[in-house]
Design a protein around this motif. Structure first.
Motif, PDB file in Angstrom:
ATOM      1  N   ILE A   1       0.830  -1.208   0.000  1.00 51.01           N
ATOM      2  CA  ILE A   1       0.000   0.000   0.000  1.00 51.01           C
ATOM      3  C   ILE A   1       0.866   1.261   0.000  1.00 51.01           C
ATOM      4  CG2 ILE A   1      -1.899   1.221   1.144  1.00 51.01           C
ATOM      5  CD1 ILE A   1      -2.698  -1.356   2.487  1.00 51.01           C
ATOM      6  N   MET A   2       2.070   1.161   0.575  1.00 53.50           N
ATOM      7  CA  MET A   2       2.885   2.352   0.793  1.00 53.50           C
ATOM      8  C   MET A   2       3.237   3.096  -0.499  1.00 53.50           C
ATOM      9  SD  MET A   2       2.767   2.545   3.979  1.00 53.50           S
ATOM     10  CE  MET A   2       2.069   1.387   5.154  1.00 53.50           C
ATOM     11  N   PRO A   3       3.618   2.415  -1.582  1.00 52.90           N
ATOM     12  CA  PRO A   3       3.871   3.157  -2.829  1.00 52.90           C
ATOM     13  C   PRO A   3       2.635   3.891  -3.337  1.00 52.90           C
ATOM     14  CG  PRO A   3       4.849   0.967  -2.954  1.00 52.90           C
ATOM     15  CD  PRO A   3       3.999   0.986  -1.719  1.00 52.90           C
ATOM     16  N   ALA A   4       1.458   3.303  -3.109  1.00 54.15           N
ATOM     17  CA  ALA A   4       0.217   3.963  -3.542  1.00 54.15           C
ATOM     18  C   ALA A   4      -0.038   5.229  -2.728  1.00 54.15           C
ATOM     19  CB  ALA A   4      -0.961   2.999  -3.425  1.00 54.15           C
ATOM     20  N   ILE A   5       0.356   5.208  -1.461  1.00 58.00           N
ATOM     21  CA  ILE A   5       0.227   6.415  -0.635  1.00 58.00           C
ATOM     22  C   ILE A   5       1.172   7.497  -1.152  1.00 58.00           C
ATOM     23  CG2 ILE A   5       0.593   7.392   1.667  1.00 58.00           C
ATOM     24  CD1 ILE A   5      -0.318   4.719   2.828  1.00 58.00           C
ATOM     25  N   ILE A   6       2.405   7.101  -1.428  1.00 58.67           N
ATOM     26  CA  ILE A   6       3.388   8.066  -1.946  1.00 58.67           C
ATOM     27  C   ILE A   6       2.916   8.661  -3.269  1.00 58.67           C
ATOM     28  CG2 ILE A   6       5.724   8.299  -2.881  1.00 58.67           C
ATOM     29  CD1 ILE A   6       6.635   6.229  -0.833  1.00 58.67           C
ATOM     30  N   ALA A   7       2.258   7.833  -4.088  1.00 61.61           N
ATOM     31  CA  ALA A   7       1.760   8.297  -5.385  1.00 61.61           C
ATOM     32  C   ALA A   7       0.502   9.151  -5.258  1.00 61.61           C
ATOM     33  CB  ALA A   7       1.476   7.100  -6.279  1.00 61.61           C
ATOM     34  N   GLY A   8      -0.013   9.330  -4.045  1.00 61.95           N
ATOM     35  CA  GLY A   8      -1.205  10.143  -3.843  1.00 61.95           C
ATOM     36  C   GLY A   8      -2.495   9.428  -4.179  1.00 61.95           C
TER      37      GLY A   8
ATOM     38  N   VAL B   1       7.284   7.483   3.857  1.00 62.03           N
ATOM     39  CA  VAL B   1       5.863   7.597   3.529  1.00 62.03           C
ATOM     40  C   VAL B   1       5.216   8.550   4.536  1.00 62.03           C
ATOM     41  CG1 VAL B   1       3.704   6.352   3.177  1.00 62.03           C
ATOM     42  CG2 VAL B   1       5.879   5.235   2.647  1.00 62.03           C
ATOM     43  N   PRO B   2       4.570   9.617   4.071  1.00 67.08           N
ATOM     44  CA  PRO B   2       4.053  10.650   4.982  1.00 67.08           C
ATOM     45  C   PRO B   2       2.721  10.269   5.627  1.00 67.08           C
ATOM     46  CG  PRO B   2       3.587  11.263   2.721  1.00 67.08           C
ATOM     47  CD  PRO B   2       4.354   9.963   2.652  1.00 67.08           C
ATOM     48  N   VAL B   3       2.786   9.408   6.647  1.00 70.38           N
ATOM     49  CA  VAL B   3       1.579   8.945   7.320  1.00 70.38           C
ATOM     50  C   VAL B   3       1.705   9.110   8.831  1.00 70.38           C
ATOM     51  CG1 VAL B   3       0.872   7.264   5.564  1.00 70.38           C
ATOM     52  CG2 VAL B   3       2.469   6.558   7.373  1.00 70.38           C
TER      53      VAL B   3
ATOM     54  N   MET C   1      -3.095   7.272   8.394  1.00 71.64           N
ATOM     55  CA  MET C   1      -3.708   8.358   7.631  1.00 71.64           C
ATOM     56  C   MET C   1      -2.605   9.242   7.075  1.00 71.64           C
ATOM     57  SD  MET C   1      -6.351  11.291   9.121  1.00 71.64           S
ATOM     58  CE  MET C   1      -7.648  10.097   9.456  1.00 71.64           C
ATOM     59  N   THR C   2      -2.777   9.711   5.858  1.00 69.23           N
ATOM     60  CA  THR C   2      -1.760  10.586   5.280  1.00 69.23           C
ATOM     61  C   THR C   2      -1.679  11.894   6.056  1.00 69.23           C
ATOM     62  OG1 THR C   2      -3.270  11.641   3.707  1.00 69.23           O
ATOM     63  CG2 THR C   2      -2.127   9.642   2.968  1.00 69.23           C
ATOM     64  N   GLU C   3      -0.480  12.448   6.098  1.00 66.75           N
ATOM     65  CA  GLU C   3      -0.300  13.753   6.728  1.00 66.75           C
ATOM     66  C   GLU C   3      -1.150  14.805   6.009  1.00 66.75           C
ATOM     67  OE1 GLU C   3       3.774  14.881   7.026  1.00 66.75           O
ATOM     68  OE2 GLU C   3       4.383  13.073   8.102  1.00 66.75           O
ATOM     69  N   LYS C   4      -1.288  14.641   4.704  1.00 69.46           N
ATOM     70  CA  LYS C   4      -2.074  15.604   3.925  1.00 69.46           C
ATOM     71  C   LYS C   4      -3.515  15.656   4.387  1.00 69.46           C
ATOM     72  CE  LYS C   4      -3.434  16.728  -0.845  1.00 69.46           C
ATOM     73  NZ  LYS C   4      -3.325  16.340  -2.272  1.00 69.46           N
ATOM     74  N   LEU C   5      -4.124  14.494   4.615  1.00 67.85           N
ATOM     75  CA  LEU C   5      -5.503  14.457   5.091  1.00 67.85           C
ATOM     76  C   LEU C   5      -5.592  14.939   6.527  1.00 67.85           C
ATOM     77  CD1 LEU C   5      -8.486  13.734   4.853  1.00 67.85           C
ATOM     78  CD2 LEU C   5      -7.883  11.355   5.365  1.00 67.85           C
ATOM     79  N   TYR C   6      -4.703  14.452   7.381  1.00 70.18           N
ATOM     80  CA  TYR C   6      -4.729  14.808   8.805  1.00 70.18           C
ATOM     81  C   TYR C   6      -4.556  16.313   9.005  1.00 70.18           C
ATOM     82  CZ  TYR C   6      -3.345  14.810  13.759  1.00 70.18           C
ATOM     83  OH  TYR C   6      -3.252  15.059  15.114  1.00 70.18           O
ATOM     84  N   ASN C   7      -3.601  16.899   8.299  1.00 66.16           N
ATOM     85  CA  ASN C   7      -3.300  18.324   8.493  1.00 66.16           C
ATOM     86  C   ASN C   7      -4.109  19.245   7.590  1.00 66.16           C
ATOM     87  OD1 ASN C   7      -1.215  17.895  10.432  1.00 66.16           O
ATOM     88  ND2 ASN C   7       0.192  17.338   8.781  1.00 66.16           N
ATOM     89  N   GLY C   8      -4.515  18.731   6.410  1.00 68.63           N
ATOM     90  CA  GLY C   8      -5.105  19.610   5.416  1.00 68.63           C
ATOM     91  C   GLY C   8      -6.616  19.583   5.300  1.00 68.63           C
ATOM     92  N   ASN C   9      -7.266  18.526   5.824  1.00 71.42           N
ATOM     93  CA  ASN C   9      -8.733  18.452   5.732  1.00 71.42           C
ATOM     94  C   ASN C   9      -9.269  17.825   7.007  1.00 71.42           C
ATOM     95  OD1 ASN C   9     -11.429  18.231   5.014  1.00 71.42           O
ATOM     96  ND2 ASN C   9     -10.997  17.541   2.932  1.00 71.42           N
ATOM     97  N   ARG C  10      -9.156  18.582   8.055  1.00 77.95           N
ATOM     98  CA  ARG C  10      -9.528  18.073   9.383  1.00 77.95           C
ATOM     99  C   ARG C  10     -10.990  17.619   9.455  1.00 77.95           C
ATOM    100  NH1 ARG C  10      -5.985  16.629  13.501  1.00 77.95           N
ATOM    101  NH2 ARG C  10      -7.093  16.655  15.469  1.00 77.95           N
ATOM    102  N   PRO C  11     -11.942  18.363   8.894  1.00 78.81           N
ATOM    103  CA  PRO C  11     -13.341  17.916   8.973  1.00 78.81           C
ATOM    104  C   PRO C  11     -13.553  16.539   8.343  1.00 78.81           C
ATOM    105  CG  PRO C  11     -13.262  20.230   8.354  1.00 78.81           C
ATOM    106  CD  PRO C  11     -11.856  19.720   8.298  1.00 78.81           C
TER     107      PRO C  11
END
Length: 322
Positions: free
Chosen positions: A63-70, A90-92, A213-223
């Motif tokens: 799964i990790m490469p898929a996370i890196i690929a967004g 991997v930014p999770v 959870m990706t850092e992008k989701l955790y930090n960027g879309n809290r709701p």
């Protein structure tokens, strides 16, 4: 339609489409019995105000490469796969547990092997890069046995995919295996395997399967992150409160009738659904991985720097779950 009205309609349509896209969670999951509550999230997601798109993988590390690929926002895996991913950049964040246990060490039916010390001179199968590998190595170390995937050590490790381990044991190509559920229970119930032990008697204890959870989701879309976590807690609570719902969903929806009621019951007895995770458990698991060379990490992550349990705590409080 007047040009202004048409523009307004198109603008609103684009806005709603964008909002709908914003409410989509792309979930990476694995096909094991104890991953069932995570899979069930997509069924109740509309009631949570989100849409979940599930994608199945062969093992957590895949799964990790898929996370890196967004391509993936949230993933379910063994803790060590999450740790190895984080170590590899991997930014999770680790945000919850979702099952505990889930591994058995199984020997051939009628085998003279009575304990792990008897593995000396034997072939033991395991899938690489999961809780089952780490637990096996911890048990071998506890029994003062050496191991390698090449001849010359006390135990010859045979790395095989989960799907091939049972076949190898049945055909007596290996003497034992460290196997995940429900495949471990299937080997026992089909009569070609016998449980030697559940490998939870080392300092690592029962492995906790981990939701990241990706850092992008955790930090960027809290709701959206909060909505998903509440949905995760609801799905898990539904499975814990209604075992028949859980069994029906896992056996029929996930496995399409390929596992029996006995397989399911035995598997879940060894891998109950769960919510919780601790920084301490993740650090102990990391330390064991370093000790036994699992994951080949150049810079092991420090658990307190990437375990984030606030979303889980908020969701449990809101839903009055202990």
């Amino acid at each position: 339609m007047k040009p202004l009205s048409l523009l307004l309609c198109l603008s609103l349509a684009a806005t709603f489409a964008h909002a709908a896209d914003d409410d989509v969670i792309r979930l990476g999951n694995l096909k094991f019995a104890h991953y069932g509550a995570v899979s069930y999230i997509k069924e109740i997601a509309p009631k949570c105000g989100i849409k979940v798109q599930e994608r199945m993988f062969a093992k957590g590390l895949d799964i990790m490469p898929a996370i890196i690929a967004g391509e993936i926002d949230i993933a379910a895996s063994a803790a060590d796969a999450a740790i190895a991913g984080r170590a590899g950049g991997v930014p999770v964040y680790a945000v919850a547990g979702f099952a505990r246990g889930g591994v058995r060490i199984v020997v051939q039916q009628g085998s003279p092997i009575r304990n792990v010390a008897d593995f000396k001179g034997k072939k033991v199968g395991v899938a690489r890069g999961g809780a089952q590998e780490l637990l096996l190595l911890a048990e071998l170390a506890k029994a003062n046995l050496s191991w390698s995937e090449k001849p010359g050590k006390d135990v010859l490790i045979v790395y095989l995919p989960f799907a091939d381990l049972n076949q190898a044991l049945m055909q007596k190509q290996i003497d034992a295996m460290a196997q995940s559920e429900p495949q471990a229970s299937q080997a026992i119930n089909k009569g070609f395997g016998t449980e030697l032990l559940k490998p939870y008697d080392t300092p690592m204890g029962e492995p906790i399967r981990t939701l990241v959870m990706t850092e992008k989701l955790y930090n960027g879309n809290r709701p959206l992150a909060e909505k998903f976590m509440r949905c995760f807690v609801q799905a898990t609570k539904a499975f814990i409160d209604d075992p028949k719902l859980a069994e029906n969903y896992v056996r029929n929806n996930m496995f399409k009738g390929q596992i029996t009621a006995d397989d399911y019951q035995d598997a879940i007895a060894n891998s109950p659904f769960y919510y919780n995770l601790s920084t301490e458990h993740m650090q102990i698991t990391t330390d064991f991985m370093v000790k036994y060379g699992v994951g080949k990490m150049v810079k092991p992550p420090v658990a307190r720097e990437w375990v984030r349990l606030d979303l889980l705590d908020q969701a449990k409080t809101a839903l009055k779950v202990k």
